[in-house]
Design a protein around this motif. Sequence first.
Motif, PDB file in Angstrom:
ATOM      1  N   LEU A   1      76.480-106.966 -11.320  1.00  0.00           N
ATOM      2  CA  LEU A   1      76.295-106.347 -12.784  1.00  0.00           C
ATOM      3  C   LEU A   1      74.886-107.053 -13.144  1.00  0.00           C
ATOM      4  CD1 LEU A   1      77.377-104.529 -14.638  1.00  0.00           C
ATOM      5  CD2 LEU A   1      78.645-106.450 -15.844  1.00  0.00           C
ATOM      6  N   GLU A   2      74.087-106.251 -13.662  1.00  0.00           N
ATOM      7  CA  GLU A   2      72.731-106.616 -14.139  1.00  0.00           C
ATOM      8  C   GLU A   2      72.831-106.182 -15.436  1.00  0.00           C
ATOM      9  OE1 GLU A   2      70.298-107.270  -9.869  1.00  0.00           O
ATOM     10  OE2 GLU A   2      69.873-105.448 -11.137  1.00  0.00           O
ATOM     11  N   THR A   3      71.643-106.860 -16.300  1.00  0.00           N
ATOM     12  CA  THR A   3      71.180-106.148 -17.830  1.00  0.00           C
ATOM     13  C   THR A   3      69.693-106.706 -17.890  1.00  0.00           C
ATOM     14  OG1 THR A   3      71.597-105.888 -19.952  1.00  0.00           O
ATOM     15  CG2 THR A   3      71.947-107.942 -19.149  1.00  0.00           C
ATOM     16  N   ILE A   4      69.053-105.873 -18.293  1.00  0.00           N
ATOM     17  CA  ILE A   4      67.651-106.208 -18.451  1.00  0.00           C
ATOM     18  C   ILE A   4      67.486-105.979 -20.013  1.00  0.00           C
ATOM     19  CG2 ILE A   4      65.237-105.383 -18.061  1.00  0.00           C
ATOM     20  CD1 ILE A   4      66.255-104.097 -15.774  1.00  0.00           C
ATOM     21  N   ILE A   5      66.875-106.963 -20.573  1.00  0.00           N
ATOM     22  CA  ILE A   5      66.658-107.217 -21.995  1.00  0.00           C
ATOM     23  C   ILE A   5      65.332-107.857 -22.188  1.00  0.00           C
ATOM     24  CG2 ILE A   5      68.884-107.778 -22.472  1.00  0.00           C
ATOM     25  CD1 ILE A   5      68.396-110.778 -22.539  1.00  0.00           C
TER      26      ILE A   5
END
Length: 370
Positions: A176-180
Amino acid sequence: MSETIGLCPNVLVGQDEKYLCLTMLNSDVHGLLHVRSDQYFIKGNTITFGSDSGITEKDLSPLVESGLAYRLLSVPNLDTNNDRHLNSIKNDKAPNLDLCDYFTLTFVLDEIPVLPVMHYPFLPEHTYAFPKSVLGREKISEILSKMRFVRRVRLLSNDILNSEALRLEEFKDLCLETIISQDYYIAHFNEFDNVTNNCNIIVYIDDVCGFAKNSSVKRKDNANVSFYCRIDNLEELLDVEKIDAPVVVFPDPKATEAVMHAMLDYTVEDLMKTRTTRQSLVVNNSINPFYYGNIVVNNQGDILSYPFHVSAGRVFHETGGFIAGLKDNRYWYLKRSDYFNQCKDCAFLGLCPPLSNYEIILGQTFCIKE
């Protein structure tokens, strides 16, 4: 006097009008000869150099010493040619299971301005406006249940920490990844300690100098954080080098031609350091890894193939329809040899990186070849 050498079984050959490049699979061992294509011939697993080639014992000894070739007491009588040593491995097919590693399923949870340009190779004519909507967890679960082959999932949101999707049980066994953004990361720095360990946090830095001064936010003990910075000018590149943290830099797609070449150009010497495997050659001759497998679910639950190559993006409301429509996205399969004529018969084609969006934007390669 002509010279003939034998090729070892795990050696591939690249050739063009000026170079002969030998590559040992699963290694960074290469041999390079500056010789015209009419000055030698390849038959079976042998290469014979004509008396006019200028190739001497001094040229061939390094090939033998490195295990790329072996000496022959006599030239074998070979009646047939084969393509066993061609650098493209054209007769191999990448297993579907291997290609699953290149799929990334992105859920856009709410209205965002644009997709992050490093992780979604940007092309100027392929813009897309996300609707004013919020994607519910039920729709996410439904799509995940139909795409069990996907192992990497990205979540994009204006406020990811307050999204219920981040804590879905279905994500437990996935990458799982998130880009902020940099501002969001700094504003919620302490809160990221509570993010589950299986979620990689990717931060886009947009103020290099400000980030360099704020040393307290560069590392976290309880979260997996990486930093990416797009470069508009060469001065910014120097500023990034001062940051005491591993930062991945890449040119802004709208950067000048000079900046792109300064950051992305590579020489023949650089290619000679490339580690080459059978899998990498098979993959690069089957797909474009920069694009292949990018699936975007917008915040209304529509499934789109990225890049959005048909007007505003072709929508597949049913998963089966999406799978059947993958081949319609030509960018997923766009190879260097398909795009640039000078790459079609190049001795280094098996060593070069896949075709990038920067080359498509400029209409130029980044190869510096004499």
